[in-house]
Design a protein around this motif. Structure first.
Motif, PDB file in Angstrom:
ATOM      1  N   VAL A  57      80.194   0.863  19.856  1.00  0.00           N
ATOM      2  CA  VAL A  57      81.471   1.575  19.950  1.00  0.00           C
ATOM      3  C   VAL A  57      82.069   1.297  21.116  1.00  0.00           C
ATOM      4  CG1 VAL A  57      82.153   3.969  20.662  1.00  0.00           C
ATOM      5  CG2 VAL A  57      80.470   3.613  18.676  1.00  0.00           C
ATOM      6  N   LEU A  58      81.262   0.664  22.159  1.00  0.00           N
ATOM      7  CA  LEU A  58      82.151   0.205  23.523  1.00  0.00           C
ATOM      8  C   LEU A  58      82.946  -1.064  23.298  1.00  0.00           C
ATOM      9  CD1 LEU A  58      79.470   0.943  26.175  1.00  0.00           C
ATOM     10  CD2 LEU A  58      81.532   2.382  25.803  1.00  0.00           C
ATOM     11  N   GLU A  79      85.983   0.044  21.229  1.00  0.00           N
ATOM     12  CA  GLU A  79      87.180   0.600  22.113  1.00  0.00           C
ATOM     13  C   GLU A  79      87.584  -0.310  23.243  1.00  0.00           C
ATOM     14  OE1 GLU A  79      85.290   3.653  24.420  1.00  0.00           O
ATOM     15  OE2 GLU A  79      85.119   5.198  22.495  1.00  0.00           O
ATOM     16  N   LYS A  80      86.881  -1.470  23.672  1.00  0.00           N
ATOM     17  CA  LYS A  80      87.565  -2.419  24.558  1.00  0.00           C
ATOM     18  C   LYS A  80      88.548  -3.129  23.774  1.00  0.00           C
ATOM     19  CE  LYS A  80      85.003  -4.521  28.092  1.00  0.00           C
ATOM     20  NZ  LYS A  80      84.118  -5.395  28.742  1.00  0.00           N
ATOM     21  N   MET A 112      90.339  -1.725  20.880  1.00  0.00           N
ATOM     22  CA  MET A 112      91.408  -0.525  20.441  1.00  0.00           C
ATOM     23  C   MET A 112      91.945   0.221  21.554  1.00  0.00           C
ATOM     24  SD  MET A 112      91.395  -1.760  17.023  1.00  0.00           S
ATOM     25  CE  MET A 112      92.037  -0.336  16.185  1.00  0.00           C
ATOM     26  N   SER A 113      91.261   0.642  22.469  1.00  0.00           N
ATOM     27  CA  SER A 113      91.907   1.615  23.455  1.00  0.00           C
ATOM     28  C   SER A 113      92.252   1.143  24.878  1.00  0.00           C
ATOM     29  CB  SER A 113      90.977   2.677  23.442  1.00  0.00           C
ATOM     30  OG  SER A 113      90.220   2.949  22.475  1.00  0.00           O
ATOM     31  N   ASN A 114      91.165   0.186  25.314  1.00  0.00           N
ATOM     32  CA  ASN A 114      91.440  -0.104  26.578  1.00  0.00           C
ATOM     33  C   ASN A 114      91.189  -1.478  27.013  1.00  0.00           C
ATOM     34  OD1 ASN A 114      88.549  -0.067  26.325  1.00  0.00           O
ATOM     35  ND2 ASN A 114      88.086   1.873  27.256  1.00  0.00           N
ATOM     36  N   LYS A 116      98.212  -1.800  18.626  1.00  0.00           N
ATOM     37  CA  LYS A 116      97.226  -2.215  19.748  1.00  0.00           C
ATOM     38  C   LYS A 116      97.385  -3.572  20.261  1.00  0.00           C
ATOM     39  CE  LYS A 116      94.844   1.421  17.930  1.00  0.00           C
ATOM     40  NZ  LYS A 116      94.755   2.764  18.604  1.00  0.00           N
ATOM     41  N   SER A 135      86.578   0.892  11.291  1.00  0.00           N
ATOM     42  CA  SER A 135      86.882   1.163  13.033  1.00  0.00           C
ATOM     43  C   SER A 135      88.224   0.538  13.371  1.00  0.00           C
ATOM     44  CB  SER A 135      85.974   0.663  13.917  1.00  0.00           C
ATOM     45  OG  SER A 135      84.695   1.268  13.614  1.00  0.00           O
ATOM     46  N   THR A 176      87.880   7.279  12.511  1.00  0.00           N
ATOM     47  CA  THR A 176      86.679   7.882  13.342  1.00  0.00           C
ATOM     48  C   THR A 176      85.581   7.823  12.174  1.00  0.00           C
ATOM     49  OG1 THR A 176      88.074   9.103  14.760  1.00  0.00           O
ATOM     50  CG2 THR A 176      85.951   9.763  14.797  1.00  0.00           C
TER      51      THR A 176
END
Ligand code: AMP
Length: 393
Positions: free
Chosen positions: A174-175, A178-179, A181-183, A210, A380, A385
């Protein structure tokens, strides 16, 4: 995110949903233990704290009880990998199963029979999920590979536990997502290959919001070049999606995303590893020739771009990498990502064939993270989600 570190496992019996869906040979030996190895950190963490572990998983796609797909076949391999004794329960629910789990001492590990011997598992049956919840006091989900399924063991049983958390593997997956797709640190690049545009539509759409750059490779290329007026010869192409391809190019422009197609290709005069080979301009593939790889000039251009990016996602091979004579583009892109990673970029490889390619060409240790979940990773990337993950919130 509820992680293992937030729970004290001393004297707790953790029911861990692992993904032990491993390949077996005819002698029923495990031919690739990666998934068992991947669950090891979670199990060791719990045992080291004085807890015990009840491992639940599926294996294969049995319609009913099938001795070849019994998790009993892999118990010894699990014990060897974990380095601790592992006992096996012939049932995954019911009074016998519950008695065995209740008798499990601190530090004990018990592997339960294949969940999919019960059709209630994939149906997400509530009663079956409640029976599974009787196996322990804490629920840990460490099966990223099935996190996109709302099955009894992956999602539904979570509601019966007060104490529940991500396992270490699920947390890492998940991390990593996220790396990207989000941050993710800019410039963010996605490299999408594979056979068909039609199977990647939702991913492309989601990634346009993204990323800064998108490389399109593999068989998808020729739907785009045909739409742009190019000659595709015998290359794989989906004419019904040409309009859509143009729409995507337009959308990308509006969103400030740069799309990069190969400028040259390696084509064969037949769909075969031994085909006669020639390099053509991507817009000028003659009749009788089928483009099966990115060409040398494209690889050079991609290399320059990849080395400039700080966050890189790779899904899908650049060509028919199963044919060694047409694998150069896939290997070159993998090598470039490896070098960018060495320079400090974060690279995530996920979703099916690119993972196989990376392993086949010995590039695994050059990437920051390689996802263990095919379908879960793809969903993902589509921005969904996953039910297995939201069930832990
Ligand atoms: P996907 O599952 O969509 O990621 O597709 C992976 C498959 O795409 C691999 O089996 C590749 O052989 C295939 N592929 C990649 N490039 C091409 C191409 N130019 N022509 C035909 N198949 C391709």
């Amino acid at each position: 995110m509820r992680t293992l570190d937030q729970i004290n496992f001393k004297d707790q019996r953790a029911v861990i949903r692992v993904d032990f869906n491993v390949p077996l040979n005819e002698k029923l030996e495990v031919t690739d233990p990666t998934r068992i190895q991947a669950a090891q950190p979670t199990i060791q963490h719990i045992l080291a704290q004085g807890g015990s572990c009840v491992l639940i998983s599926h294996l294969g796609r049995p319609k009913a009880k099938d001795p070849k797909l019994s998790l009993g076949n892999i118990t010894n391999t699990v014990a060897e990998i974990l380095g601790v004794p592992v006992s096996f329960s012939e049932h995954c629910v019911g009074s016998e199963a519950e008695a065995l789990t209740a008798a499990l001492p601190a530090g004990g590990v018990l592997l339960m029979e294949n969940l999919r011997f019960h059709e209630e598992e994939t149906k997400g049956d509530l009663t079956f999920a409640e029976q599974l919840s009787n196996l322990g006091t804490v629920y840990v989900n460490d099966a990223f590979g099935t996190a996109h399924r709302a099955h009894a063991s992956t999602t539904i049983m979570a509601q019966f536990f007060e104490k529940k958390c991500f396992g270490k593997l699920l947390e890492k997956e998940v991390l990593a997502i996220e790396k990207v797709m989000s941050n993710g640190e800019a410039p963010i690049l996605a490299i999408l290959g594979g056979a068909k545009v039609s199977s990647k539509i939702t991913i492309i759409e989601s990634l346009l919001d993204k990323v800064d750059h998108l490389i399109i490779g593999g068989g998808m290329v020729y739907t785009f070049t045909k739409a742009l007026g190019g000659k595709v010869g015998n290359s794989i192409c989906e004419p019904d999606f040409c309009d859509y391809a143009l729409e995507l190019l337009d959308k990308a422009k509006q969103k400030g995303v740069e799309i990069h197609l190969p400028v040259d290709v390696v084509a064969g005069d037949a769909f075969s590893n031994d085909a006669e080979q020639e390099v053509f301009d991507v817009m000028e593939i003659p009749k009788g020739w089928e483009a099966m790889d990115a060409g040398p000039k494209s690889c050079e251009i991609f290399d320059e771009l990849i080395l400039k990016c700080k966050t890189i996602l790779w899904n899908g091979p650049m060509g028919v990498f199963e044919f060694p004579n047409f694998a150069m583009g896939t290997i070159a892109v993998g090598e470039s990502i490896g070098r960018a990673t060495q320079k400090g970029a974060f690279s995530l490889v996920g979703g099916g064939d690119s993972v196989a390619a990376v392993k086949q060409f010995g590039l695994e240790f050059k990437m920051s993270y390689i996802s263990t979940g095919g379908g879960a990773m793809l969903e993902s990337l589509e921005g969904k989600t996953l039910p297995g993950i939201s069930a832990l919130d």
